[in-house]
Write an enzyme that holds these catalytic residues in place. Sequence first.
Site, PDB file in Angstrom:
ATOM      1  N   GLY A 168     -17.823  -3.007  -0.562  1.00 55.20           N
ATOM      2  CA  GLY A 168     -17.666  -3.085  -2.018  1.00 55.20           C
ATOM      3  C   GLY A 168     -16.851  -1.916  -2.541  1.00 55.20           C
ATOM      4  N   GLY A 219     -16.746   0.977  -1.479  1.00 58.46           N
ATOM      5  CA  GLY A 219     -17.535   2.213  -1.404  1.00 58.46           C
ATOM      6  C   GLY A 219     -18.799   2.155  -2.238  1.00 58.46           C
ATOM      7  N   PRO A 246     -15.606  -4.717   2.621  1.00 60.57           N
ATOM      8  CA  PRO A 246     -16.979  -5.072   3.010  1.00 60.57           C
ATOM      9  C   PRO A 246     -18.011  -4.080   2.500  1.00 60.57           C
ATOM     10  CG  PRO A 246     -15.820  -4.103   4.873  1.00 60.57           C
ATOM     11  CD  PRO A 246     -14.794  -4.301   3.790  1.00 60.57           C
ATOM     12  N   TYR A 281       0.846  -1.194   0.000  1.00 67.04           N
ATOM     13  CA  TYR A 281       0.000   0.000   0.000  1.00 67.04           C
ATOM     14  C   TYR A 281       0.887   1.252   0.000  1.00 67.04           C
ATOM     15  CZ  TYR A 281      -3.649  -3.320   1.519  1.00 67.04           C
ATOM     16  OH  TYR A 281      -4.512  -4.385   1.624  1.00 67.04           O
TER      17      TYR A 281
HETATM   18  N1  LIG Z   1      -6.312  -8.629   1.256  1.00 70.36           N
HETATM   19  C1  LIG Z   1      -6.556  -7.952   0.165  1.00 70.36           C
HETATM   20  O1  LIG Z   1      -6.282  -8.377  -0.954  1.00 70.36           O
HETATM   21  C2  LIG Z   1      -7.205  -6.595   0.286  1.00 70.36           C
HETATM   22  C3  LIG Z   1      -7.751  -5.957  -0.843  1.00 70.36           C
HETATM   23  C4  LIG Z   1      -8.367  -4.730  -0.687  1.00 70.36           C
HETATM   24  C5  LIG Z   1      -8.429  -4.141   0.570  1.00 70.36           C
HETATM   25  N2  LIG Z   1      -7.874  -4.761   1.654  1.00 70.36           N
HETATM   26  C6  LIG Z   1      -7.945  -4.173   3.011  1.00 70.36           C
HETATM   27  O2  LIG Z   1      -9.313  -4.035   3.355  1.00 70.36           O
HETATM   28  C7  LIG Z   1      -9.584  -2.695   3.724  1.00 70.36           C
HETATM   29  C8  LIG Z   1     -11.000  -2.329   3.353  1.00 70.36           C
HETATM   30  O3  LIG Z   1     -11.265  -2.540   2.003  1.00 70.36           O
HETATM   31  P1  LIG Z   1     -11.417  -1.356   0.942  1.00 70.36           P
HETATM   32  O4  LIG Z   1     -10.868  -0.121   1.521  1.00 70.36           O
HETATM   33  O5  LIG Z   1     -10.885  -1.884  -0.333  1.00 70.36           O
HETATM   34  O6  LIG Z   1     -12.971  -1.243   0.703  1.00 70.36           O
HETATM   35  P2  LIG Z   1     -14.256  -0.871   1.587  1.00 70.36           P
HETATM   36  O7  LIG Z   1     -13.930  -0.887   3.018  1.00 70.36           O
HETATM   37  O8  LIG Z   1     -15.324  -1.743   1.075  1.00 70.36           O
HETATM   38  O9  LIG Z   1     -14.588   0.611   1.080  1.00 70.36           O
HETATM   39  C9  LIG Z   1     -13.719   1.681   1.251  1.00 70.36           C
HETATM   40  C10 LIG Z   1     -14.260   2.848   0.470  1.00 70.36           C
HETATM   41  O10 LIG Z   1     -15.551   3.198   0.977  1.00 70.36           O
HETATM   42  C11 LIG Z   1     -15.562   4.546   1.413  1.00 70.36           C
HETATM   43  N3  LIG Z   1     -16.340   4.563   2.667  1.00 70.36           N
HETATM   44  C12 LIG Z   1     -15.988   4.063   3.862  1.00 70.36           C
HETATM   45  N4  LIG Z   1     -16.982   4.220   4.755  1.00 70.36           N
HETATM   46  C13 LIG Z   1     -17.979   4.845   4.096  1.00 70.36           C
HETATM   47  C14 LIG Z   1     -19.261   5.291   4.474  1.00 70.36           C
HETATM   48  N5  LIG Z   1     -19.721   5.092   5.709  1.00 70.36           N
HETATM   49  N6  LIG Z   1     -20.034   5.909   3.546  1.00 70.36           N
HETATM   50  C15 LIG Z   1     -19.585   6.099   2.285  1.00 70.36           C
HETATM   51  N7  LIG Z   1     -18.375   5.692   1.855  1.00 70.36           N
HETATM   52  C16 LIG Z   1     -17.582   5.069   2.758  1.00 70.36           C
HETATM   53  C17 LIG Z   1     -14.118   4.940   1.618  1.00 70.36           C
HETATM   54  O11 LIG Z   1     -13.943   6.294   1.318  1.00 70.36           O
HETATM   55  P3  LIG Z   1     -13.445   7.371   2.429  1.00 70.36           P
HETATM   56  O12 LIG Z   1     -12.041   7.066   2.699  1.00 70.36           O
HETATM   57  O13 LIG Z   1     -13.655   8.641   1.729  1.00 70.36           O
HETATM   58  O14 LIG Z   1     -14.349   7.182   3.606  1.00 70.36           O
HETATM   59  C18 LIG Z   1     -13.409   4.081   0.556  1.00 70.36           C
HETATM   60  O15 LIG Z   1     -13.424   4.722  -0.692  1.00 70.36           O
HETATM   61  C19 LIG Z   1      -8.491  -1.886   3.019  1.00 70.36           C
HETATM   62  O16 LIG Z   1      -8.278  -0.626   3.636  1.00 70.36           O
HETATM   63  C20 LIG Z   1      -7.311  -2.801   3.130  1.00 70.36           C
HETATM   64  O17 LIG Z   1      -6.692  -2.658   4.406  1.00 70.36           O
HETATM   65  C21 LIG Z   1      -7.280  -5.991   1.519  1.00 70.36           C
END
Ligand SMILES: NC(=O)c1ccc[n+]([C@@H]2O[C@H](COP(=O)([O-])OP(=O)(O)OC[C@H]3O[C@@H](n4cnc5c(N)ncnc54)[C@H](OP(=O)(O)O)[C@@H]3O)[C@@H](O)[C@H]2O)c1
Length: 337
Positions: free
Chosen positions: A210, A212, A208, A59
């Site tokens: 998707g 966002g 979780p 990252y």
């Molecule tokens: N193991 C793997 O291969 C892998 C892959 C992907 C991710 N990850 C990990 O999993 C974590 C979470 O996944 P992710 O960040 O990909 O996706 P996510 O948690 O599904 O979604 C994050 C996105 O949603 C937005 N968001 C968060 N809370 C919100 C709310 N209440 N209302 C509206 N928008 C909201 C965030 O924007 P803002 O920042 O503007 O709130 C960001 O753009 C990552 O940070 C990473 O540590 C692991």
Amino acid sequence: MSSIETTRLGTGGPVVGVQGLGCMGMSEFYGPTDTGEALATLERALELGVTLFDTADIYGSGANEELIGPFVRAHREQVVLATKFAIERRADDPAYRGINNDPAYIRKAVDASLRRLGVDVIDLYYMHRRDPDVPLAESVGAMAELVAAGKVRHLGLSEVTGPELREAHAVHPIAALQSEWSVFARGVERSAVPAAVELGVALVPYSPLGRGFLTGAFADAGQLGAGDFRRNLPQFTGENAAGNAELVTPIRKIAERLGATAAQVALAWVQQRAEVHGLTAVVPIPGTRRRSRLEENLGATRLVLGAEELAELEPLAAEVSGGRYADMSSTADAREV
Ligand SMILES: NC(=O)c1ccc[n+]([C@@H]2O[C@H](COP(=O)([O-])OP(=O)(O)OC[C@H]3O[C@@H](n4cnc5c(N)ncnc54)[C@H](OP(=O)(O)O)[C@@H]3O)[C@@H](O)[C@H]2O)c1
């Protein structure tokens, strides 16, 4: 807001708050970053009982580990620090991703992460992606040696199948499986979740929300900034996006009915998978760069969906069009039989 409850990851794994925090977007992938707000979000999360903080060496090409390092050191006893190895990048080609599971590489990667984080030990060390050309027992064996050496406390895997989880667990206990799991992404249920139930491994669902999309924050990748990683994801582009955006409507309607937000409904659905499948623990790690969304997301820990809501959400994943990644070759889905 009161502190969230705790649960244990895996039979002998760490105790963590029931919702973790994904730190990835604080450094890369999802639009502009703001260090001050990111650091304030980390502090607020800990105040509210979040203890599992998720990063990875890729990252920001190490920048995310460097960003959270001082925070982790300042609260070393409370923070459960999770990071990952296995994906290599190249400075001259931002799109390049190589998967490396070689024991020699793992030994170098852990030292680099420890140095960037400025800590002596990583609480939960994940293999980020599986390279089927390297015997899994060799890679997990090398990870187990890191536990013996005191560099790592617990082991995790990301994007593996059920048979792979079983094979790894036979070499060394696996505390957690981190894979994509949401109302829209349910491939993990095919073989990995049943294996995790059998072995007592916890699930740590990534993306979780998707990425966002499930919150309605965007309905098409075209609404995102030029460098945003999500612009390359098939689910969010063209006709796929238009159809998938309609599938978000039931989530929004349920949220209105329950006086919650769509993000909270999406997170509650994931949390309740523990009971649905009989998993020992499911600890989602929603990612956010800001305190306001962190607090909103933590509100989900008090939300319980009833049978009616669960039934409305049940068919959605099967109707989603387009892949989770443009290149699915290194996901667990590619190796499911
Ligand atoms: N193991 C793997 O291969 C892998 C892959 C992907 C991710 N990850 C990990 O999993 C974590 C979470 O996944 P992710 O960040 O990909 O996706 P996510 O948690 O599904 O979604 C994050 C996105 O949603 C937005 N968001 C968060 N809370 C919100 C709310 N209440 N209302 C509206 N928008 C909201 C965030 O924007 P803002 O920042 O503007 O709130 C960001 O753009 C990552 O940070 C990473 O540590 C692991």
